[in-house]
Design a protein around this motif. Structure first.
Motif, mmCIF file in Angstrom:
data_model
loop_
_atom_site.group_PDB
_atom_site.id
_atom_site.type_symbol
_atom_site.label_atom_id
_atom_site.label_comp_id
_atom_site.label_asym_id
_atom_site.label_seq_id
_atom_site.Cartn_x
_atom_site.Cartn_y
_atom_site.Cartn_z
ATOM 1 N N UNK A 89 0.827 -1.207 0.000
ATOM 2 C CA UNK A 89 0.000 0.000 0.000
ATOM 3 C C UNK A 89 0.864 1.262 0.000
ATOM 4 N N UNK A 90 2.107 1.162 0.480
ATOM 5 C CA UNK A 90 3.037 2.282 0.289
ATOM 6 C C UNK A 90 3.263 2.534 -1.199
ATOM 7 N N UNK A 91 3.436 1.471 -1.954
ATOM 8 C CA UNK A 91 3.633 1.603 -3.403
ATOM 9 C C UNK A 91 2.399 2.215 -4.051
ATOM 10 N N UNK A 92 1.216 1.769 -3.633
ATOM 11 C CA UNK A 92 -0.020 2.340 -4.174
ATOM 12 C C UNK A 92 -0.066 3.845 -3.918
ATOM 13 N N UNK A 93 0.278 4.246 -2.713
ATOM 14 C CA UNK A 93 0.231 5.674 -2.382
ATOM 15 C C UNK A 93 1.222 6.469 -3.218
ATOM 16 N N UNK A 94 2.461 5.978 -3.330
ATOM 17 C CA UNK A 94 3.469 6.684 -4.116
ATOM 18 C C UNK A 94 3.056 6.824 -5.574
ATOM 19 N N UNK A 95 2.406 5.779 -6.110
ATOM 20 C CA UNK A 95 2.022 5.787 -7.527
ATOM 21 C C UNK A 95 0.737 6.563 -7.781
ATOM 22 N N UNK A 96 0.114 7.088 -6.735
ATOM 23 C CA UNK A 96 -1.050 7.945 -6.914
ATOM 24 C C UNK A 96 -2.392 7.233 -6.941
ATOM 25 N N UNK A 97 -2.451 5.976 -6.442
ATOM 26 C CA UNK A 97 -3.728 5.256 -6.439
ATOM 27 C C UNK A 97 -4.195 4.907 -5.029
ATOM 28 N N UNK A 98 -3.520 5.435 -4.021
ATOM 29 C CA UNK A 98 -3.894 5.100 -2.639
ATOM 30 C C UNK A 98 -5.338 5.414 -2.324
ATOM 31 N N UNK A 99 -5.787 6.598 -2.697
ATOM 32 C CA UNK A 99 -7.169 7.000 -2.396
ATOM 33 C C UNK A 99 -8.168 6.138 -3.158
ATOM 34 N N UNK A 100 -7.878 5.839 -4.424
ATOM 35 C CA UNK A 100 -8.781 5.010 -5.229
ATOM 36 C C UNK A 100 -8.903 3.613 -4.646
ATOM 37 N N UNK A 101 -7.798 3.060 -4.166
ATOM 38 C CA UNK A 101 -7.828 1.737 -3.547
ATOM 39 C C UNK A 101 -8.667 1.764 -2.281
ATOM 40 N N UNK A 102 -8.511 2.790 -1.474
ATOM 41 C CA UNK A 102 -9.266 2.869 -0.220
ATOM 42 C C UNK A 102 -10.773 2.983 -0.478
ATOM 43 N N UNK A 103 -11.143 3.628 -1.562
ATOM 44 C CA UNK A 103 -12.577 3.746 -1.863
ATOM 45 C C UNK A 103 -13.201 2.393 -2.167
ATOM 46 N N UNK A 104 -12.432 1.430 -2.639
ATOM 47 C CA UNK A 104 -12.946 0.103 -2.958
ATOM 48 C C UNK A 104 -12.653 -0.912 -1.858
ATOM 49 N N UNK A 105 -12.112 -0.436 -0.732
ATOM 50 C CA UNK A 105 -11.715 -1.335 0.346
ATOM 51 C C UNK A 105 -12.926 -2.040 0.960
ATOM 52 N N UNK A 106 -12.759 -3.313 1.292
ATOM 53 C CA UNK A 106 -13.802 -4.057 1.982
ATOM 54 C C UNK A 106 -13.863 -3.594 3.431
ATOM 55 N N UNK A 107 -15.036 -3.196 3.902
ATOM 56 C CA UNK A 107 -15.150 -2.669 5.274
ATOM 57 C C UNK A 107 -15.154 -3.785 6.307
ATOM 58 N N UNK A 108 -13.974 -4.158 6.770
ATOM 59 C CA UNK A 108 -13.833 -5.228 7.759
ATOM 60 C C UNK A 108 -13.305 -4.624 9.048
ATOM 61 N N UNK A 109 -14.009 -4.851 10.155
ATOM 62 C CA UNK A 109 -13.613 -4.291 11.442
ATOM 63 C C UNK A 109 -12.201 -4.739 11.800
#
Length: 556
Positions: A89-109
């Motif tokens: 997820x560090x790589x995702x953030x650096x590459x500019x997709x961190x926010x997009x990935x979080x929007x599709x994240x499965x909501x698991x407690x």
């Protein structure tokens, strides 16, 4: 990460999606097939799964042109890989997709799925894997892990790659290739029209799955435990009553007498991934009736109405390629390693392969580094794969009650504790190898996260890495900083110099920078574009130019 679909899988045409939307987005690529001239690119990528798409995105982010070819018509519709560790997820953030990935994240407690015998049966507990301490153990986290289905992640990678200018061609098969003195020549075929084109590239990345035709053509063997068990992913719709529906989390593990795997839900579709006993001696497929029975067993509802949509078969196996590079061809992802699902290391290892390889290809293709820098890719990533595969097998055996085959390492060590040993790491030969349990700032290790202040866009040292080399220097490190800057200019290397301290350009908010990186106020650490410490001078008394030349495999 599991291998690509087994050839001839039932409902194979339904195992990928998005072809119409992709053709609309990429019409300029389809028009290429009507031209008479050959295509030229710096890197050709064979395979459009997670690793191939990540390589396409990361190379484009580095300013390197690439063409990706994938025989399937679109991205995966099966969830398959679900968990992505903090290094990924560090790589995702650096590459500019961190926010997009979080929007599709499965909501698991708590980010840890629950575990059941069945969805109407007993809850066993949280689905934490053995050794899974990565988020509990250490404060050195810039990002946290994410639960997102592969079917949701692949389109994000594809969109970002396209945004950065990548040429991605689904529905295109690489039918032949050959290495030439100055590059690679490949013939590809548009599966919808049958038209063929020739692509010339400087390098070829084989991200074409666990049954990699490119690897086989090269004659590269694999070592490891071999095949462990067959798995199936069943995509379906089900009429679940309100009471049961309220109990079912978006993703959960199942450990019952008939179903051992996981269940994930997105909107009105479900996916069950489980180990299975084959219907026939060939062990190829399950009947629709068996698939329906497995789904009903997972829910614990014998008469549950089920509509099957698609099935995908793969094998859980443990193998690592004997070589990662041969000439201008480099293996990545499942083509280089396959491993059991326990610990969710497979997809993460493939994406991190792409991150390691992309900056090295960029330096070589720009002329900043010699081609021998690419030898460090195998030297660094293959030992990581060997260790990770062994640990995944140990967790798999432990889950089955057989006891681990090797002592279990913590997930923190596996995710962050590796220490690369290669020509691209400048360290004293007597320095110990292996894995760290805490950040050390030693060359070959992932650069520690340290909170900083003074720049609105920089909250951590990790924000400074990605496209270029970064020299992190102490407050009084003018000598080594000036010498490294001058050496980089002479070598044509893009370098950023950042002083960190209470009175420097960036403030060391917690006062831990020097200790974390193992340097004094006069010292500095050179961090590679992939966020790995490449060299450090604790007191700033070393000449950086010979070290930088050696790191980049520069002979002149």
């Amino acid at each position: 990460m599991p291998s690509r679909p087994v050839p001839g899988s039932r409902r194979g045409s339904g195992s990928r999606h998005g072809i119409a939307a992709f053709q609309h987005r990429s019409s300029r690529h389809r028009q290429h097939f009507g031209m008479t001239s050959d295509d030229q690119t710096q890197v050709l990528i064979a395979g459009g799964g997670l690793t191939g798409l990540a390589a396409s995105m990361l190379l484009s982010w580095q300013g390197i042109s690439s063409i990706l070819v994938e025989r399937h018509p679109g991205t995966s519709i099966h969830p398959r890989a679900l968990s992505y560790n903090p290094r990924t997820t560090e790589i995702f953030r650096l590459a500019g997709i961190g926010a997009a990935v979080r929007r599709e994240e499965l909501p698991v407690d708590g980010g840890v799925p629950r575990r059941f015998t069945s969805l109407t049966g007993a809850e066993i507990g949280m689905g934490r894997e053995e050794g899974d301490q990565v988020e509990d153990l250490f404060e050195n986290l810039w990002e946290r892990k994410v639960l997102i289905a592969q079917s949701r992640l692949e389109p994000i990678l594809l969109d970002r790659a396209a945004e950065l200018g990548a040429d991605v061609r689904f529905g295109t098969r690489m039918v032949s290739w050959s290495e030439e003195p100055d590059g690679v020549r490949a013939v590809v075929r548009d599966e919808s029209t049958g038209l063929r084109r020739v692509i010339h590239a400087d390098y070829l990345i084989a991200a074409d799955g666990g049954r990699s035709p490119v690897r086989d053509r090269l004659g590269i063997g694999m070592h490891g435990f071999g095949t462990i068990s067959p798995w199936v992913s069943i995509l379906f719709q089900a009429d679940v009553d309100d009471e049961l529906g309220r109990r079912i989390p978006p993703v959960c593990f199942l450990d019952g007498p008939r179903v051992k795997g996981f269940l994930a839900r997105y909107h009105d579709q479900w996916a069950l991934a489980t180990v299975f006993e084959p219907d026939d001696e060939a062990g190829a497929r399950l009947s629709d009736g068996r698939c329906t029975e497995l789904v009903r067993s997972a829910f614990g509802v014998p008469e549950l109405p089920v509509r099957l949509l698609s099935t995908l078969y793969w094998e859980v196996a443990a193998r690592v390629a004997d070589r990662y590079r041969q000439g201008r061809v480099l293996l990545a992802g499942d083509a280089a390693h396959v491993m059991p699902t326990m610990g969710a290391f497979g997809a993460n290892t493939g994406i991190q392969d792409a991150f390691n390889l992309s900056w090295k290809l960029a330096q070589v293709l720009r002329g900043s580094a010699g081609p021998d820098l690419l030898d460090s890719y195998e030297a660094e990533r293959r030992p990581v794969a060997d260790t990770t595969v062994n640990q995944a097998v140990a967790r798999y055996r432990n889950r089955l009650g057989q006891g681990p085959s090797v002592p279990l390492m913590s997930n923190f060590s596996l995710v962050f504790g590796y220490k690369y040993a290669s020509s691209a790491v400048r360290e004293r030969p007597e320095a110990d190898q292996g894995y760290d349990e805490k950040p050390s700032g030693r060359p070959g290790t992932r650069a520690p996260h340290v909170p900083v202040a003074g720049d609105p866009g920089v909250k951590s040292t990790m924000d400074l890495f990605g496209r270029r080399f970064t020299l992190l220097a102490g407050e009084r490190a003018e000598r080594v900083a000036n010498a490294t800057r001058a050496a980089a200019e002479r070598l044509g290397v893009d370098l950023r110099v950042v002083h960190i301290g209470q009175r420097a350009g960036l403030a060391d908010t917690d006062g831990r920078f020097l200790a974390r990186y193992g340097i004094t106020e006069r010292g500095a650490a050179l961090v590679r574009p992939d966020g790995v410490v490449g060299w450090r001078s604790a007191d700033g008394d070393q000449d950086p130019e010979p070290e930088l030349r050696a790191l980049l495999a520069r002979t002149r």
